[in-house]
Design a protein around this motif. Structure first.
Motif, short mmCIF file in Angstrom:
data_model
loop_
_atom_site.label_atom_id
_atom_site.label_comp_id
_atom_site.label_asym_id
_atom_site.label_seq_id
_atom_site.Cartn_x
_atom_site.Cartn_y
_atom_site.Cartn_z
N ALA A 132 0.83 -1.21 0.00
CA ALA A 132 0.00 0.00 0.00
C ALA A 132 0.86 1.25 0.00
CB ALA A 132 -0.93 0.00 1.21
N LYS A 133 1.99 1.20 0.69
CA LYS A 133 2.89 2.36 0.74
C LYS A 133 3.56 2.63 -0.60
CE LYS A 133 5.50 1.13 4.20
NZ LYS A 133 6.59 1.23 5.21
N LYS A 134 3.67 1.60 -1.45
CA LYS A 134 4.34 1.76 -2.74
C LYS A 134 3.45 2.42 -3.79
CE LYS A 134 7.11 -2.47 -2.15
NZ LYS A 134 7.34 -3.84 -2.70
N LEU A 135 2.13 2.46 -3.55
CA LEU A 135 1.22 3.01 -4.55
C LEU A 135 1.49 4.50 -4.76
CD1 LEU A 135 -2.16 1.33 -3.47
CD2 LEU A 135 -0.54 0.57 -5.22
N GLU A 136 1.31 4.95 -6.00
CA GLU A 136 1.53 6.36 -6.31
C GLU A 136 0.45 7.22 -5.65
OE1 GLU A 136 1.85 6.94 -10.49
OE2 GLU A 136 3.63 5.65 -10.70
N LYS A 137 -0.76 6.69 -5.51
CA LYS A 137 -1.85 7.41 -4.85
C LYS A 137 -1.74 7.23 -3.34
CE LYS A 137 -5.89 5.36 -5.42
NZ LYS A 137 -6.98 4.59 -6.05
N VAL A 138 -2.43 8.08 -2.59
CA VAL A 138 -2.47 7.92 -1.14
C VAL A 138 -3.45 6.80 -0.79
CG1 VAL A 138 -3.07 9.01 1.05
CG2 VAL A 138 -1.93 10.35 -0.73
N CYS A 139 -2.98 5.83 -0.07
CA CYS A 139 -3.80 4.68 0.33
C CYS A 139 -3.78 4.57 1.85
CB CYS A 139 -3.27 3.40 -0.31
SG CYS A 139 -4.18 1.91 0.17
N LYS A 140 -4.97 4.64 2.45
CA LYS A 140 -5.06 4.51 3.90
C LYS A 140 -5.00 3.04 4.30
CE LYS A 140 -7.96 8.62 4.64
NZ LYS A 140 -9.25 9.12 5.17
N VAL A 141 -4.26 2.77 5.36
CA VAL A 141 -4.21 1.42 5.94
C VAL A 141 -4.93 1.48 7.28
CG1 VAL A 141 -2.77 -0.47 6.76
CG2 VAL A 141 -2.05 0.88 4.76
N LEU A 142 -6.02 0.71 7.39
CA LEU A 142 -6.88 0.78 8.56
C LEU A 142 -6.88 -0.54 9.32
CD1 LEU A 142 -9.93 2.44 6.73
CD2 LEU A 142 -8.12 3.61 7.99
N LEU A 143 -7.03 -0.46 10.64
CA LEU A 143 -7.15 -1.65 11.48
C LEU A 143 -8.61 -2.07 11.55
CD1 LEU A 143 -4.76 -0.55 14.37
CD2 LEU A 143 -4.20 -1.86 12.31
N GLY A 144 -8.88 -3.33 11.23
CA GLY A 144 -10.27 -3.75 11.10
C GLY A 144 -10.80 -4.70 12.15
N ASP A 145 -9.92 -5.25 13.00
CA ASP A 145 -10.36 -6.28 13.94
C ASP A 145 -10.74 -5.68 15.29
OD1 ASP A 145 -11.01 -8.80 14.78
OD2 ASP A 145 -8.97 -9.58 14.82
N ARG A 146 -11.60 -6.38 15.99
CA ARG A 146 -11.96 -5.99 17.35
C ARG A 146 -10.76 -6.13 18.26
NH1 ARG A 146 -16.83 -9.21 20.23
NH2 ARG A 146 -15.34 -10.91 20.04
N PRO A 147 -10.58 -5.22 19.23
CA PRO A 147 -9.43 -5.33 20.15
C PRO A 147 -9.35 -6.73 20.76
CG PRO A 147 -10.55 -3.25 20.51
CD PRO A 147 -11.38 -4.02 19.51
N ILE A 148 -8.13 -7.27 20.78
CA ILE A 148 -7.96 -8.65 21.21
C ILE A 148 -8.36 -8.87 22.66
CG2 ILE A 148 -5.53 -8.39 21.86
CD1 ILE A 148 -5.07 -11.21 20.70
N ASN A 149 -8.17 -7.84 23.52
CA ASN A 149 -8.56 -8.02 24.92
C ASN A 149 -10.06 -8.17 25.06
OD1 ASN A 149 -8.80 -5.15 24.25
ND2 ASN A 149 -9.30 -4.86 26.40
N VAL A 150 -10.84 -7.49 24.21
CA VAL A 150 -12.30 -7.64 24.24
C VAL A 150 -12.68 -9.05 23.78
CG1 VAL A 150 -14.49 -6.80 23.31
CG2 VAL A 150 -12.68 -5.18 23.86
N THR A 151 -12.07 -9.50 22.68
CA THR A 151 -12.37 -10.84 22.16
C THR A 151 -12.02 -11.92 23.18
OG1 THR A 151 -12.06 -10.17 19.86
CG2 THR A 151 -11.80 -12.51 20.36
N MET A 152 -10.85 -11.82 23.80
CA MET A 152 -10.42 -12.85 24.74
C MET A 152 -11.31 -12.87 25.98
SD MET A 152 -7.91 -14.46 23.30
CE MET A 152 -8.73 -14.16 21.73
#
Length: 291
Positions: A132-152
């Motif tokens: 994603a960082k190599k793309l010529e355009k700006v690409c956002k990288v987002l965290l998609g998972d629920r916090p692990i402490n909540v899941t556990m």
């Protein structure tokens, strides 16, 4: 008129890249929330092939956002290892003290897989981040998972005392099994994956809702509301069918983020958890001595 209103009124357009032109286990979906074309890559978390496939998808579709099946506590997977860091990784006991028994046993299992295959678990997330960082355009990288402490905490709270003992015993006894790269690639077969879920549900019926289904909901909501015309989601293949199932639903994120209340018998439950911890460690120690 904003982006969301215009996209919902105009309906889906043709995807920029057809799924048939992409690697296997890539699903195309259209988000009516944002009007985005969404490509979801189902991966195995210790597969070099998955890492290569994810990078190829990002190069081909040129996304505006990439959503990873990670939370803040696991974002370190995206960072390069420190060259001058010669410190030993934390022991099982140290991990239990700092992160709890459940997370410690899972971490121990992944560590053994890493040692056998010489592959860092989550390599596909790092591959996606770097591509994603190599793309010529700006690409956002987002965290998609629920916090692990909540899941556990929600998972541990859902298990009965017997299920907790069985689960820890199961993880400890399978932590040193031999795993090959071919075994990892087999896990991408939907039929093999489905059979594993069936067996897991049979042995631990209480575990599926908080550990799998709720995270399917969370990931689905995060991916379909990600900004941009083109979105790539990078998730474990086991979540792919669940994300598709909940794609058109409005997810109550507040409900699946709630921690289980301590309740009136929290002291008794604390004592039971201590007993479970002791018995699990005893099994582990005996296992290590004998095997």
């Amino acid at each position: 008129m904003d982006h969301e209103e215009s996209s919902e009124s105009s309906g889906p357009s043709m995807p920029p890249i057809l799924p048939d032109e992409l690697p296997p286990n890539v699903e195309y979906l259209f988000s009516t929330k944002t009007g985005s074309h969404v490509y979801i890559c189902g991966t195995a978390h210790v597969s070099e092939q998955s890492a290569s496939d994810v990078a190829e998808v990002i190069r081909l579709v040129q996304p505006d956002s990439v959503v990873l099946e990670l939370c803040k506590s696991r974002v370190g997977l995206l960072l390069p290892p420190k060259e001058d860091d010669d410190s030993e990784p934390p022991s099982l006991m140290e991990t239990i003290k700092t992160r709890g028994l459940f997370v410690a046993c899972l971490s121990h299992f992944y560590s053994n897989v890493q040692d056998q295959l010489d592959i860092v678990p989550g390599i596909e997330f790092k591959s996606a981040f770097e591509e994603a960082k190599k793309l010529e355009k700006v690409c956002k990288v987002l965290l998609g998972d629920r916090p692990i402490n909540v899941t556990m905490k929600r998972t541990w709270g859902a298990l009965s005392t017997i299920e907790k003992i069985k689960f820890m015993y199961h993880i400890v006894m399978t932590s040193n099994i031999s795993i090959t790269s071919e075994d990892i690639e087999m896990l991408k077969d939907p039929e093999v994956l489905q059979q594993m879920f069936i067996e897991l549900a049979e042995q631990f019926p209480s575990i599926m809702e908080p550990l799998i289904y709720e995270r399917d909901m969370f990931l689905s909501q995060r991916i379909k509301t990600a900004p941009g015309d083109i979105v790539v989601g990078v998730i474990g293949l086991g979540h792919l069918e669940g994300i598709k199932k909940y794609w058109e639903e409005d997810i109550d994120m507040k409900r699946i983020m709630e921690l289980p209340p301590p309740g009136p018998n929290y002291l008794l439950r604390g004592f039971i958890s201590a007993v479970v911890l002791f018995l699990s460690l005893l099994v582990y120690i005996v296992y290590r001595i004998i095997f």
